[in-house]
Design a protein around this motif. Structure first.
Motif, PDB file in Angstrom:
ATOM      1  N   LEU A 258       0.911  -1.227  -0.121  1.00 27.19           N
ATOM      2  CA  LEU A 258      -0.152   0.157  -0.016  1.00 27.19           C
ATOM      3  C   LEU A 258       0.568   1.235  -0.050  1.00 27.19           C
ATOM      4  CD1 LEU A 258      -2.804  -1.126   2.480  1.00 27.19           C
ATOM      5  CD2 LEU A 258      -2.647  -1.504   0.083  1.00 27.19           C
ATOM      6  N   PRO A 259       1.595   1.461  -1.045  1.00 28.56           N
ATOM      7  CA  PRO A 259       2.452   2.618  -0.857  1.00 28.56           C
ATOM      8  C   PRO A 259       1.500   4.008  -1.220  1.00 28.56           C
ATOM      9  CG  PRO A 259       2.617   1.556  -3.099  1.00 28.56           C
ATOM     10  CD  PRO A 259       1.879   0.565  -1.995  1.00 28.56           C
ATOM     11  N   GLY A 260       1.835   5.029  -0.622  1.00 25.23           N
ATOM     12  CA  GLY A 260       0.793   6.099  -0.490  1.00 25.23           C
ATOM     13  C   GLY A 260      -0.184   6.093   0.621  1.00 25.23           C
ATOM     14  N   TYR A 261      -0.057   4.973   1.596  1.00 25.31           N
ATOM     15  CA  TYR A 261      -0.790   4.939   2.705  1.00 25.31           C
ATOM     16  C   TYR A 261      -0.059   4.244   3.888  1.00 25.31           C
ATOM     17  CZ  TYR A 261      -4.852   4.787  -0.550  1.00 25.31           C
ATOM     18  OH  TYR A 261      -5.615   5.175  -1.611  1.00 25.31           O
ATOM     19  N   ARG A 262      -0.330   4.895   5.046  1.00 21.87           N
ATOM     20  CA  ARG A 262       0.442   4.488   6.427  1.00 21.87           C
ATOM     21  C   ARG A 262      -0.573   4.316   7.509  1.00 21.87           C
ATOM     22  NH1 ARG A 262       1.282   8.724   9.967  1.00 21.87           N
ATOM     23  NH2 ARG A 262       0.780  10.648   9.559  1.00 21.87           N
ATOM     24  N   MET A 263      -0.130   3.189   8.307  1.00 26.22           N
ATOM     25  CA  MET A 263      -0.772   3.109   9.537  1.00 26.22           C
ATOM     26  C   MET A 263      -0.212   4.321  10.591  1.00 26.22           C
ATOM     27  SD  MET A 263      -1.345  -0.987  10.284  1.00 26.22           S
ATOM     28  CE  MET A 263      -2.807  -1.585   9.555  1.00 26.22           C
TER      29      MET A 263
END
Length: 320
Positions: A258-263
């Protein structure tokens, strides 16, 4: 009647041979001294002092009580001195609770250094991923991996760790690579029993907008290393803190997704019952851990340090 105070008054009267001098030494009035002696004699049902206008003398019972009172008061003074020094000098047993994987990987190498610096402190380390009640279960200190600090206890932040979603190359080759969080609903996921959000995985995009997806677990485990082993074997997608899977990501055994998203990052906290009357052994341990993690640990991986993922396989929305 405060019997310990009565013993102190009685011993002072005998030692100084006068109610007045005892009152001066104890910073009270002669009337209070007389009251304590009278109440003590009434409580014991015996006369302790023979009084005359010129001098005092002990009865047989008074002699026996005087010797015992001195011993009791000396023991109390020793206990108070010991308790007081414990707040100044680190010594005694220190019970610490910590999560299993973090305790083995990150804390265990630190304990020998602490022991060498504080040889009078006896470490009692208990590893458990369950969130313990440190007061009820008798712990002096707990290490917590948490997004939210404790509601009722004091805490100091030691470090932060990234949470990362990843899977093994073999899994991605077989099941495809999710591109956005919603894709995870069609994937085999490996869960952590004690996760506060259960099967809801939360993300932020590059504009800090929240995204949530409900995933389907094919395995739940109450320990991160167990989920990690299943992920390495190609059995599903996991999210875990970087201190646990950072080496796997750097070596390519797991692939970040999920590049572009982070937890959201997760905090590493030292938790203890209260900041008031903090014992020396807890204080030096907390300071020691803060110092040990004062530089960004190797497992705290800012976004630009995560290796880019290889060309993804086509996404598959349905997983049998």
């Amino acid at each position: 009647m405060d019997r310990l105070r009565a013993f102190e008054v009685f011993a002072s009267v005998v030692g100084r041979g006068s109610f007045t001098r005892a009152a001066d030494a104890l910073d009270t009035s002669p009337a209070n001294v007389t009251r304590y002696i009278n109440e003590l004699e009434a409580h014991l049902g015996t006369r302790l002092l023979n009084r005359s206008s010129r001098k005092l003398s002990l009865t047989e019972s008074g002699e026996a009580l005087y010797e015992r009172s001195k011993s009791i008061l000396e023991e109390v003074a020793d206990a108070e001195a010991l308790a007081s020094s414990a707040t100044l000098q680190p010594r005694g047993r220190l019970r610490i609770n910590a999560p299993v994987s973090f305790g083995i990987r990150q804390l265990a190498p630190l304990w020998p250094r602490f022991m060498q610096s504080y040889p009078d402190v006896e470490l009692d380390i208990a590893l458990s991923d369950r969130v313990v009640d440190i007061v009820e279960e008798g712990y002096d200190l707990a290490i917590r991996i948490s997004r939210a600090g404790p509601a009722t206890h004091a805490a100091r932040k030691l470090a932060a760790s990234r949470n990362l979603v990843c899977a093994a190359p073999a899994y991605l080759k077989k099941h495809g690579t999710p591109q956005v969080p919603a894709d995870l609903a069609a994937h085999r996921c490996l869960g952590y029993t004690y996760a506060a959000t259960a099967n809801e995985w939360h993300f932020l995009d590059e504009q800090a907008r929240p995204h949530m997806v409900k995933v389907n677990y094919v395995m739940l485990a109450n320990n991160g290393d167990t989920s990690r082993a299943a992920a390495l074997a190609g059995q599903g997608v996991i999210w875990q803190p970087a201190f646990l899977i950072g080496d796997d990501l750097r070596d390519g055994r797991l692939v970040p997704l999920l590049p572009g998203y982070r937890m959201p990052d997760i905090d590493v906290l030292a938790v203890y019952p209260s900041r008031r009357h903090l014992s020396a052994k807890v204080r030096v341990m907390v300071d020691f851990l803060v110092d040990a993690f004062k530089t960004a640990p190797a497992w705290y991986m800012p976004p630009d340090t995560v290796a880019p993922m290889a060309t993804p396989a086509p996404a598959r929305r349905r997983v049998k």
